[in-house]
Design a protein around this motif. Structure first.
Motif, short mmCIF file in Angstrom:
data_model
loop_
_atom_site.label_atom_id
_atom_site.label_comp_id
_atom_site.label_asym_id
_atom_site.label_seq_id
_atom_site.Cartn_x
_atom_site.Cartn_y
_atom_site.Cartn_z
N HIS A 139 0.85 -1.18 0.00
CA HIS A 139 0.00 0.00 0.00
C HIS A 139 0.89 1.24 0.00
O HIS A 139 1.49 1.58 1.03
CB HIS A 139 -0.94 -0.02 1.20
CG HIS A 139 -1.92 -1.16 1.16
ND1 HIS A 139 -3.22 -1.01 0.77
CD2 HIS A 139 -1.75 -2.48 1.44
CE1 HIS A 139 -3.84 -2.18 0.82
NE2 HIS A 139 -2.96 -3.09 1.22
N ARG A 140 0.97 1.88 -1.13
CA ARG A 140 1.88 3.01 -1.32
C ARG A 140 1.63 4.13 -0.31
O ARG A 140 2.57 4.63 0.31
CB ARG A 140 1.71 3.54 -2.75
CG ARG A 140 2.58 4.74 -3.07
CD ARG A 140 2.17 5.37 -4.39
NE ARG A 140 2.98 6.53 -4.71
CZ ARG A 140 3.89 6.58 -5.66
NH1 ARG A 140 4.12 5.52 -6.41
NH2 ARG A 140 4.58 7.69 -5.89
N ASP A 141 0.38 4.50 -0.13
CA ASP A 141 0.07 5.62 0.77
C ASP A 141 0.47 5.30 2.21
O ASP A 141 0.98 6.17 2.93
CB ASP A 141 -1.41 5.98 0.69
CG ASP A 141 -1.79 6.61 -0.64
OD1 ASP A 141 -0.87 7.05 -1.38
OD2 ASP A 141 -2.99 6.65 -0.96
N ALA A 142 0.22 4.06 2.62
CA ALA A 142 0.59 3.66 3.99
C ALA A 142 2.11 3.72 4.15
O ALA A 142 2.62 4.14 5.20
CB ALA A 142 0.07 2.26 4.28
N TYR A 143 2.83 3.31 3.13
CA TYR A 143 4.30 3.36 3.18
C TYR A 143 4.78 4.81 3.30
O TYR A 143 5.62 5.14 4.16
CB TYR A 143 4.91 2.70 1.95
CG TYR A 143 6.37 3.04 1.76
CD1 TYR A 143 7.33 2.55 2.64
CD2 TYR A 143 6.78 3.90 0.73
CE1 TYR A 143 8.67 2.88 2.48
CE2 TYR A 143 8.11 4.23 0.57
CZ TYR A 143 9.06 3.73 1.45
OH TYR A 143 10.39 4.06 1.31
N GLU A 145 3.28 7.41 4.34
CA GLU A 145 2.94 7.99 5.63
C GLU A 145 3.88 7.49 6.73
O GLU A 145 4.37 8.26 7.56
CB GLU A 145 1.49 7.67 5.98
CG GLU A 145 1.03 8.28 7.30
CD GLU A 145 -0.43 8.00 7.61
OE1 GLU A 145 -0.86 8.32 8.73
OE2 GLU A 145 -1.14 7.45 6.74
N SER A 146 4.13 6.17 6.72
CA SER A 146 5.03 5.60 7.74
C SER A 146 6.45 6.11 7.58
O SER A 146 7.17 6.32 8.57
CB SER A 146 5.02 4.07 7.64
OG SER A 146 3.76 3.53 7.96
N GLN A 263 4.97 -4.83 7.66
CA GLN A 263 3.83 -3.94 7.93
C GLN A 263 4.29 -2.51 8.23
O GLN A 263 3.58 -1.55 7.92
CB GLN A 263 3.01 -4.54 9.07
CG GLN A 263 2.35 -5.84 8.65
CD GLN A 263 1.62 -6.55 9.77
OE1 GLN A 263 0.56 -6.10 10.20
NE2 GLN A 263 2.18 -7.64 10.25
N LYS A 264 5.48 -2.34 8.80
CA LYS A 264 6.04 -1.00 8.97
C LYS A 264 6.30 -0.35 7.62
O LYS A 264 6.30 0.89 7.50
CB LYS A 264 7.34 -1.06 9.77
CG LYS A 264 7.17 -1.44 11.23
CD LYS A 264 8.52 -1.48 11.92
CE LYS A 264 8.39 -1.92 13.37
NZ LYS A 264 9.73 -2.02 14.03
N GLY A 266 4.49 -0.67 4.88
CA GLY A 266 3.30 -0.45 4.06
C GLY A 266 2.71 -1.71 3.45
O GLY A 266 1.80 -1.62 2.61
N ARG A 268 0.51 -5.25 3.78
CA ARG A 268 -0.58 -5.78 4.59
C ARG A 268 -0.77 -7.27 4.26
O ARG A 268 -0.80 -7.64 3.08
CB ARG A 268 -1.88 -5.02 4.32
CG ARG A 268 -1.79 -3.53 4.68
CD ARG A 268 -1.64 -3.33 6.18
NE ARG A 268 -1.55 -1.92 6.55
CZ ARG A 268 -0.40 -1.29 6.78
NH1 ARG A 268 0.76 -1.93 6.69
NH2 ARG A 268 -0.40 -0.01 7.11
#
Length: 281
Positions: A139-143, A145-146, A263-264, A266, A268
């Protein structure tokens, strides 16, 4: 199980494309990008395939029902005839009933070991073990952001060189996944974090098929727990994003370090499936 000549590996590709899990390690064998072996139920029109990557990963998929294949499969996974020369980690197509077949073989063989009179440590060493394999989606956006909260290190991160390819040691390193340093330099990529001039952690492409790049990671034992793996993996993911590649991650659930690191970054969890450790016997 009949060994297939490598000039006929293409026969496995249509059925492989129907397997809905991460099969990149098998695909690179079938495409002759890395050495391996392929076993089938028959040579003329094979419908059952067992693909082995040289690193020791294997995949079983295709049709059930060939009794001769099943009999040879049992002897292969238990290695009672000593045809295998390394431990293998086997996964099967979850759309078929292969996990039921493997679970039955596991119960039969391990049950025989329990009655053999061997010492407990010998039984454990010789047993087929059932772990869990996890596939992830990125998940690009989650990455992104993290990434804003990733720790910053003063140590340099550099591209893996041909010399490092040849000299790096460890259990998950580029030389186990590419034919040679020239092959890696042409089609692979990796990043190493250096501590006192020596490699502390490396993230690299263990497989590359189409627009997908599977991530391999190795951190020297003395440098674990310092966030170095996060940094080199982030560098490789950035490379993927810059080159329109999809980063791919898969690991054993029992490898909690890899599971939570993913998971850190991005990723899942999306699929879990049985993952069998096949002993040398």
């Amino acid at each position: 199980m009949i060994e297939l000549e490598n000039k006929y590996y293409y026969k496995a590709l249509p059925l492989l494309r129907q397997v809905e899990i991460n099969t990149m390690f098998a695909e690179v064998v079938l495409n002759h990008d890395i050495s391996g072996s392929v076993y089938v139920d028959c040579l003329d029109n094979p419908r059952t395939f067992y693909v082995v990557h040289s690193y020791g990963m294997s995949l079983l998929f295709g049709d059930l029902g060939n009794e001769a294949f099943m009999d040879k499969l049992y002897h292969y996974v238990t290695n009672q005839s000593a045809t295998r020369h390394q431990v293998e980690w086997l996964q099967t197509d979850p759309a078929g009933r292969w996990s039921e077949v493997m679970d039955s073989m596991l119960l039969t063989y391990n049950g025989q070991l329990e009655k053999s009179g061997l010492l407990p440590e010998e039984i454990e060493r010789k047993s087929i073990l059932r772990n869990t394999r996890v596939n992830f989606s990125f998940h690009r956006d989650a990455y992104l952001e993290s990434k804003q909260n990733f720790p910053k290190h003063g140590e340099p991160i550099i591209c893996v060189t041909k010399e490092q390819f040849l000299t790096q040691t460890g259990s998950v390193i580029p030389s186990f996944f590419w034919r040679d340093e020239e092959h890696f330099a042409k089609e692979g990529v990796g990043y190493s974090l250096l501590r006192d001039g020596k490699i502390a952690s490396t993230s690299f492409s263990s497989c590359r098929t189409g627009n997908q790049l599977e991530i391999g990671i190795e951190t020297a034992e003395a440098h674990r727990g310092k966030g170095y793996a996060l940094s080199v993996c982030s560098a490789l993911i950035d490379h993927c994003l810059e080159h329109d590649l999809e980063p791919v991650w898969a690991c054993r659930l029992e490898n909690q370090g890899s599971y939570y690191l993913a998971q850190k970054l991005g990723f899942r969890p999306t699929v879990t499936l049985p993952y069998y450790r096949l002993p040398l016997g």
